[in-house]
Design a protein around this motif. Structure first.
Motif, PDB file in Angstrom:
ATOM      1  N   HIS A  11      61.477 -22.542 -10.579  1.00 43.82           N
ATOM      2  CA  HIS A  11      60.290 -23.076 -11.226  1.00 43.82           C
ATOM      3  C   HIS A  11      59.125 -22.104 -11.093  1.00 43.82           C
ATOM      4  N   GLY A  12      58.972 -21.606  -9.889  1.00 44.83           N
ATOM      5  CA  GLY A  12      57.896 -20.638  -9.658  1.00 44.83           C
ATOM      6  C   GLY A  12      58.028 -19.435 -10.574  1.00 44.83           C
ATOM      7  N   VAL A  15      57.105 -20.399 -14.156  1.00 48.32           N
ATOM      8  CA  VAL A  15      55.658 -20.471 -14.358  1.00 48.32           C
ATOM      9  C   VAL A  15      55.050 -19.083 -14.365  1.00 48.32           C
ATOM     10  N   LYS A  35      45.100 -22.540 -12.506  1.00 48.07           N
ATOM     11  CA  LYS A  35      46.099 -23.594 -12.426  1.00 48.07           C
ATOM     12  C   LYS A  35      47.511 -23.001 -12.332  1.00 48.07           C
ATOM     13  N   SER A  36      47.737 -22.040 -13.187  1.00 46.78           N
ATOM     14  CA  SER A  36      49.059 -21.424 -13.182  1.00 46.78           C
ATOM     15  C   SER A  36      49.334 -20.737 -11.848  1.00 46.78           C
ATOM     16  N   CYS A  37      48.317 -20.044 -11.386  1.00 44.70           N
ATOM     17  CA  CYS A  37      48.489 -19.366 -10.099  1.00 44.70           C
ATOM     18  C   CYS A  37      48.814 -20.390  -9.021  1.00 44.70           C
ATOM     19  N   ASP A  38      48.075 -21.455  -9.050  1.00 45.06           N
ATOM     20  CA  ASP A  38      48.306 -22.506  -8.068  1.00 45.06           C
ATOM     21  C   ASP A  38      49.753 -22.973  -8.098  1.00 45.06           C
ATOM     22  N   GLU A  39      50.193 -23.143  -9.309  1.00 39.27           N
ATOM     23  CA  GLU A  39      51.537 -23.696  -9.460  1.00 39.27           C
ATOM     24  C   GLU A  39      52.572 -22.723  -8.901  1.00 39.27           C
ATOM     25  N   LYS A  42      52.317 -22.669  -5.212  1.00 38.81           N
ATOM     26  CA  LYS A  42      52.815 -23.921  -4.658  1.00 38.81           C
ATOM     27  C   LYS A  42      54.337 -23.931  -4.639  1.00 38.81           C
ATOM     28  N   ALA A  43      54.892 -23.512  -5.745  1.00 36.56           N
ATOM     29  CA  ALA A  43      56.349 -23.529  -5.845  1.00 36.56           C
ATOM     30  C   ALA A  43      56.976 -22.646  -4.776  1.00 36.56           C
TER      31      ALA A  43
END
Length: 363
Positions: A11-12, A15, A35-39, A42-43
């Motif tokens: 997933h990471g 993204v 947001k994308s970076c966060d995602e 996070k992943a």
DNA sequence: GTAATTTGACCTTG
DNA sequence: CAAGGTCAAATTAC
């Protein structure tokens, strides 16, 4: 369990790829970017967490030990490798993307991982230097302007030295290898040249001072201090100062000290893992990684590697008569061909006691 | 011969 | 002034 981790990483990657392809569009949209970076973070972060919780007893001193003990059973090693890579890539990413990540970490960034051997202990030496700390990495305007020429012996000029707040300091704790020589300071993929050693008050062990091997060539300001912990001689506290500006050079570090994009991180993991000895049992994780991400190389990785993200201070992206190699290839090359001129090559720990003298006790 | 390390002296900072 | 950080000559390794 493993499947979950894999899907998290996948997933990471996904993204990250999306982010990359949409980068031109998103450039004007900091919110979406963030947001994308966060995602992505996070992943990968979650995946990493799970890797740790999966085997809390795993004692992985970091990626530098990935290639030890080739005869060991493979499955745990793969996972340890993955852990090491995730961890080291993560910290290295922190290292290389301080500006980008600054916004995402608290001022006193503190990444602690229970049971982890590489712990980013402290972010900034002082919040007030945050803004100015990096300006030198571009032009070297204020950091040791006389560095190359201040060896003014013979001239009437006194040596000029700068120490005060020469940048962000990042401290990482790394375990000494348990196998072989435990005296060796941890390898981190860069090539360092020792320029000093000092007895430190209250410490049993001296502190060693290193600078980037390529300092002269590229005015690379990166430095590191290695200090063996008093209470835990098996642990080294490594303090980094300054960023490498020699990223894109071929004569520069052979192991890619590149800021890694998420796709690069996983790709490199794949690379590492696929370079495991062939007798390796079938390893779903590695197979996935290699299959999934080899394809990334030509596109995503190369394009991102051509972009010096962390300030663009690296030297030209072409080398004499040769196109820039994919950093991963460089790394693999360095790992297995030990072609580097540096004796602190990443293979040293692998083979011998090279570092011993570098950190011997007393003078 | 070249490059890296060692180590005492020197410099900066607090 | 003490402690930490750096320089650079001498030494060692390759």
């Amino acid at each position: 369990m493993e499947g979950q981790i894999v899907s998290l990483i996948l997933h990471g990657c996904k993204v990250a790829r999306e982010l990359e392809s949409n980068l031109p569009k998103l450039a004007d949209d900091p919110n979406m970017l963030s947001k994308s970076c966060d995602e992505v973070i996070k992943a990968f972060g979650t995946a990493k967490e799970r890797l740790y919780t999966q085997d809390p007893t795993a004692h992985d001193p970091g990626h530098m030990y990935l290639f030890r003990e080739p005869q060991e059973s493979q499955q745990p090693k793969i996972e340890a490798s993955l852990q090491g890579w995730l961890r080291s890539s993560y910290t290295q990413t922190m290292d290389m993307f301080p500006m980008q990540l600054q916004a995402e970490r608290s001022p006193s960034f503190n990444m602690q991982e229970s049971g982890s051997n590489a712990v980013l202990v402290a972010g900034l030496g002082g919040g007030e230097v945050e803004g100015s700390a990096r300006s030198w990495s571009m032009g070297g305007d204020q950091l040791r302007p006389l560095d190359a020429s201040d060896s003014g012996i013979g001239s009437s000029l006194q040596r000029q030295r700068r120490r005060k707040d020469d940048g962000e300091r990042r401290t990482v704790k790394m375990a000494a290898p348990r196998i072989g020589n435990t005296e060796i300071p941890p390898e981190d993929g860069y090539t360092w040249r020792k320029y000093g050693q000092k007895e430190i008050l209250g410490s049993r062990f001296p502190r060693s001072y290193y600078r980037c091997t390529h300092q002269k060539l590229y005015q690379c300001p990166a430095k590191r201090q290695v200090q063996r912990l008093d209470h835990d001689p098996n642990t080294f506290e490594v303090t980094y100062r300054g960023d490498h500006t020699c990223h894109m050079s071929s004569t520069a570090p052979s192991i890619p000290p590149l800021p890694l994009t998420a796709t690069e991180i996983t790709h490199e993991m794949a690379q590492i893992i696929t370079t495991q000895p062939p007798q390796s049992n079938s390893v779903p994780l590695s197979r996935w990684l290699s299959m999934e991400h080899f394809s990334l190389r030509a596109g995503a990785v190369r394009s991102t590697s051509g972009m010096v993200v962390g300030g663009g201070a690296g030297p030209s992206s072409t080398r004499s008569g040769k196109e820039v190699e994919c950093p991963v290839a460089d790394m693999a090359d360095a790992m297995f061909n030990s072609g580097s001129s540096s004796t602190s090559n990443s293979m040293d720990w692998f083979l011998g006691d090279k570092w011993e003298s570098g950190d011997k006790e007393g003078k």
